[in-house]
Write a protein that holds these residues in place. Structure first.
Motif, PDB file in Angstrom:
ATOM      1  N   VAL A  57      -1.722   7.530  -4.178  1.00 58.72           N
ATOM      2  CA  VAL A  57      -1.581   6.590  -3.075  1.00 58.72           C
ATOM      3  C   VAL A  57      -0.108   6.476  -2.708  1.00 58.72           C
ATOM      4  O   VAL A  57       0.734   6.237  -3.578  1.00 58.72           O
ATOM      5  CB  VAL A  57      -2.130   5.194  -3.451  1.00 58.72           C
ATOM      6  CG1 VAL A  57      -2.010   4.242  -2.269  1.00 58.72           C
ATOM      7  CG2 VAL A  57      -3.583   5.304  -3.921  1.00 58.72           C
ATOM      8  N   GLN A  58       0.191   6.674  -1.445  1.00 60.08           N
ATOM      9  CA  GLN A  58       1.579   6.559  -0.996  1.00 60.08           C
ATOM     10  C   GLN A  58       2.070   5.128  -1.173  1.00 60.08           C
ATOM     11  O   GLN A  58       1.324   4.167  -0.953  1.00 60.08           O
ATOM     12  CB  GLN A  58       1.687   6.973   0.468  1.00 60.08           C
ATOM     13  CG  GLN A  58       3.104   7.013   1.006  1.00 60.08           C
ATOM     14  CD  GLN A  58       3.167   7.727   2.343  1.00 60.08           C
ATOM     15  OE1 GLN A  58       2.790   8.886   2.467  1.00 60.08           O
ATOM     16  NE2 GLN A  58       3.629   7.019   3.362  1.00 60.08           N
ATOM     17  N   GLY A  59       3.310   4.963  -1.572  1.00 55.53           N
ATOM     18  CA  GLY A  59       3.872   3.639  -1.783  1.00 55.53           C
ATOM     19  C   GLY A  59       4.140   2.914  -0.478  1.00 55.53           C
ATOM     20  O   GLY A  59       4.052   3.484   0.614  1.00 55.53           O
ATOM     21  N   ALA A  60       4.476   1.634  -0.602  1.00 59.98           N
ATOM     22  CA  ALA A  60       4.860   0.841   0.568  1.00 59.98           C
ATOM     23  C   ALA A  60       6.069   1.488   1.231  1.00 59.98           C
ATOM     24  O   ALA A  60       7.045   1.816   0.563  1.00 59.98           O
ATOM     25  CB  ALA A  60       5.174  -0.591   0.139  1.00 59.98           C
ATOM     26  N   GLN A  61       6.012   1.681   2.540  1.00 61.31           N
ATOM     27  CA  GLN A  61       7.005   2.511   3.216  1.00 61.31           C
ATOM     28  C   GLN A  61       8.155   1.763   3.877  1.00 61.31           C
ATOM     29  O   GLN A  61       9.137   2.364   4.262  1.00 61.31           O
ATOM     30  CB  GLN A  61       6.300   3.372   4.278  1.00 61.31           C
ATOM     31  CG  GLN A  61       5.377   4.403   3.674  1.00 61.31           C
ATOM     32  CD  GLN A  61       6.126   5.333   2.736  1.00 61.31           C
ATOM     33  OE1 GLN A  61       6.939   6.151   3.175  1.00 61.31           O
ATOM     34  NE2 GLN A  61       5.870   5.214   1.451  1.00 61.31           N
ATOM     35  N   ASP A  62       8.069   0.451   4.023  1.00 62.79           N
ATOM     36  CA  ASP A  62       9.173  -0.277   4.632  1.00 62.79           C
ATOM     37  C   ASP A  62       9.176  -1.707   4.111  1.00 62.79           C
ATOM     38  O   ASP A  62       8.267  -2.142   3.409  1.00 62.79           O
ATOM     39  CB  ASP A  62       9.081  -0.264   6.164  1.00 62.79           C
ATOM     40  CG  ASP A  62       7.708  -0.715   6.654  1.00 62.79           C
ATOM     41  OD1 ASP A  62       7.192  -1.724   6.124  1.00 62.79           O
ATOM     42  OD2 ASP A  62       7.168  -0.068   7.564  1.00 62.79           O
ATOM     43  N   ASP A  63      10.212  -2.441   4.444  1.00 59.70           N
ATOM     44  CA  ASP A  63      10.367  -3.798   3.941  1.00 59.70           C
ATOM     45  C   ASP A  63       9.214  -4.695   4.379  1.00 59.70           C
ATOM     46  O   ASP A  63       8.735  -5.534   3.618  1.00 59.70           O
ATOM     47  CB  ASP A  63      11.697  -4.385   4.412  1.00 59.70           C
ATOM     48  CG  ASP A  63      12.896  -3.705   3.758  1.00 59.70           C
ATOM     49  OD1 ASP A  63      12.688  -3.062   2.709  1.00 59.70           O
ATOM     50  OD2 ASP A  63      14.012  -3.813   4.295  1.00 59.70           O
ATOM     51  N   GLU A  64       8.762  -4.517   5.628  1.00 57.97           N
ATOM     52  CA  GLU A  64       7.687  -5.356   6.135  1.00 57.97           C
ATOM     53  C   GLU A  64       6.393  -5.111   5.367  1.00 57.97           C
ATOM     54  O   GLU A  64       5.677  -6.043   4.995  1.00 57.97           O
ATOM     55  CB  GLU A  64       7.476  -5.081   7.623  1.00 57.97           C
ATOM     56  CG  GLU A  64       6.421  -5.976   8.262  1.00 57.97           C
ATOM     57  CD  GLU A  64       6.293  -5.729   9.753  1.00 57.97           C
ATOM     58  OE1 GLU A  64       5.267  -6.143  10.323  1.00 57.97           O
ATOM     59  OE2 GLU A  64       7.211  -5.119  10.336  1.00 57.97           O
ATOM     60  N   GLN A  65       6.108  -3.824   5.105  1.00 54.54           N
ATOM     61  CA  GLN A  65       4.894  -3.477   4.369  1.00 54.54           C
ATOM     62  C   GLN A  65       4.985  -3.978   2.928  1.00 54.54           C
ATOM     63  O   GLN A  65       4.014  -4.497   2.376  1.00 54.54           O
ATOM     64  CB  GLN A  65       4.696  -1.957   4.386  1.00 54.54           C
ATOM     65  CG  GLN A  65       3.337  -1.504   3.876  1.00 54.54           C
ATOM     66  CD  GLN A  65       3.160  -0.006   4.018  1.00 54.54           C
ATOM     67  OE1 GLN A  65       4.112   0.736   4.201  1.00 54.54           O
ATOM     68  NE2 GLN A  65       1.934   0.452   3.924  1.00 54.54           N
ATOM     69  N   ALA A  66       6.159  -3.825   2.320  1.00 53.58           N
ATOM     70  CA  ALA A  66       6.344  -4.300   0.957  1.00 53.58           C
ATOM     71  C   ALA A  66       6.235  -5.824   0.890  1.00 53.58           C
ATOM     72  O   ALA A  66       5.661  -6.380  -0.057  1.00 53.58           O
ATOM     73  CB  ALA A  66       7.698  -3.840   0.422  1.00 53.58           C
ATOM     74  N   GLN A  67       6.777  -6.503   1.913  1.00 53.93           N
ATOM     75  CA  GLN A  67       6.700  -7.962   1.964  1.00 53.93           C
ATOM     76  C   GLN A  67       5.256  -8.421   2.077  1.00 53.93           C
ATOM     77  O   GLN A  67       4.838  -9.375   1.401  1.00 53.93           O
ATOM     78  CB  GLN A  67       7.523  -8.464   3.147  1.00 53.93           C
ATOM     79  CG  GLN A  67       7.643  -9.968   3.231  1.00 53.93           C
ATOM     80  CD  GLN A  67       8.481 -10.389   4.426  1.00 53.93           C
ATOM     81  OE1 GLN A  67       8.118 -10.100   5.571  1.00 53.93           O
ATOM     82  NE2 GLN A  67       9.599 -11.051   4.172  1.00 53.93           N
ATOM     83  N   LEU A  68       4.481  -7.744   2.923  1.00 59.00           N
ATOM     84  CA  LEU A  68       3.078  -8.092   3.077  1.00 59.00           C
ATOM     85  C   LEU A  68       2.318  -7.845   1.773  1.00 59.00           C
ATOM     86  O   LEU A  68       1.483  -8.667   1.368  1.00 59.00           O
ATOM     87  CB  LEU A  68       2.454  -7.281   4.213  1.00 59.00           C
ATOM     88  CG  LEU A  68       0.952  -7.507   4.469  1.00 59.00           C
ATOM     89  CD1 LEU A  68       0.676  -8.978   4.763  1.00 59.00           C
ATOM     90  CD2 LEU A  68       0.464  -6.614   5.597  1.00 59.00           C
ATOM     91  N   ALA A  69       2.604  -6.738   1.112  1.00 64.28           N
ATOM     92  CA  ALA A  69       1.942  -6.441  -0.150  1.00 64.28           C
ATOM     93  C   ALA A  69       2.274  -7.497  -1.198  1.00 64.28           C
ATOM     94  O   ALA A  69       1.405  -7.942  -1.956  1.00 64.28           O
ATOM     95  CB  ALA A  69       2.359  -5.057  -0.648  1.00 64.28           C
TER      96      ALA A  69
END
Length: 272
Positions: free
Chosen positions: A224-236
């Motif tokens: 599974v590809q990791g979170a790709q940007d700050d927004e995606q990581a923040q949502l996760a």
């Protein structure tokens, strides 16, 4: 083999031709072979015409036998350690023996070869400059989702092993935690006759697995590809916090607090 050595020998994950010439020579020459399943390893050795004593070493007896095996090494015998398939210690027994041998000053030498995680990653087409190997997820749903939630903000490509009877449930939980659209690759039965490598997003992969009985058979590597940007990581991260808070608070309250703590959009958390 002038110095007594514990050889950690990688064996094929499917195609028997993947046992290297060096691996074959080591297995022919050592005094004995420590194997996870002696019947399985016996079949492998028979294929190559190798006849060596086998010592059953698995997760239930490894700690008890380690001292005895190290004593043989210190007495001058070279031994080999193999697992049922692939590289020993990678989601397989062996680290206790290796640790005990090294602590006793015994030489430990790798004989490289097949590893399902690396083989799968090499053909996945996902970012591989940095990745995290997570092995098998917990068998029970609650434990599996908790482990995935802890990885929700991971930016590296994630590599998992999974069994045939849990692959659909694991993909469903990954969709819940990482989102339907997260890029992923599913590798099945690598190096074997029915090898398949499927790519897409988590939603499409689960649909293909659920729609084809054959795609639920065999041994799996899920990447599974990791979170790709700050927004995606923040949502996760927000979803991970929301999941924990919602165990004790009403959903609306949990979503509001999770949004305040992480900066993730409240609407994206509520009902996630």
């Amino acid at each position: 083999m002038t110095v007594a050595t514990l050889y950690v020998v990688a064996t094929p994950i499917g195609n028997l031709a993947d046992l290297s010439p060096r691996g074959q020579e080591v297995l022919r020459t050592v005094a004995a072979i420590c194997a996870e399943d002696t019947r399985h390893t016996g079949q492998l050795l028979s294929h190559f015409g190798i006849q060596q004593p086998l010592v059953a070493l698995h997760e239930h007896n490894e700690e008890m036998l380690a001292e005895r095996i190290v004593a043989r090494l210190k007495a001058g015998e070279s031994l080999a350690l193999v697992s049922d398939a692939g590289t020993p210690l990678v989601s397989d027994p062996g680290f206790r023996l290796v640790r005990a041998a090294r602590a006793a000053g015994v030489k430990v030498s790798p004989v490289p070869g097949a590893c399902a995680a690396i083989a799968a990653l090499s053909v996945a087409g996902l970012p591989s400059d940095r990745f995290t190997f997570e092995g098998f997820l917990p068998a029970k749903g609650a434990g599996r989702r908790e482990r995935l939630q802890a990885l929700a903000g991971e930016v590296r490509t994630m590599v998992f092993y999974e069994s045939s009877h849990r692959i659909s449930e694991s993909l469903a939980d990954m969709r819940t935690v990482f989102g339907d659209g997260r890029p992923a690759v599913l590798a099945r039965e690598l190096t074997k006759l029915f090898e398949t490598v499927l790519d897409g997003d988590l939603a499409s992969l689960q649909d293909r697995v659920d729609g084809d009985d054959n795609q639920r058979k065999g041994e799996f590597v899920v990447m599974v590809q990791g979170a790709q940007d700050d927004e995606q990581a923040q949502l996760a991260h927000g979803r991970r916090v929301y999941a924990k808070l919602s165990e004790h608070l009403p959903p609306s309250t949990a979503a509001r607090l999770a949004a305040e703590l992480t900066g993730a959009p409240r609407k994206a958390l509520y009902g996630s």
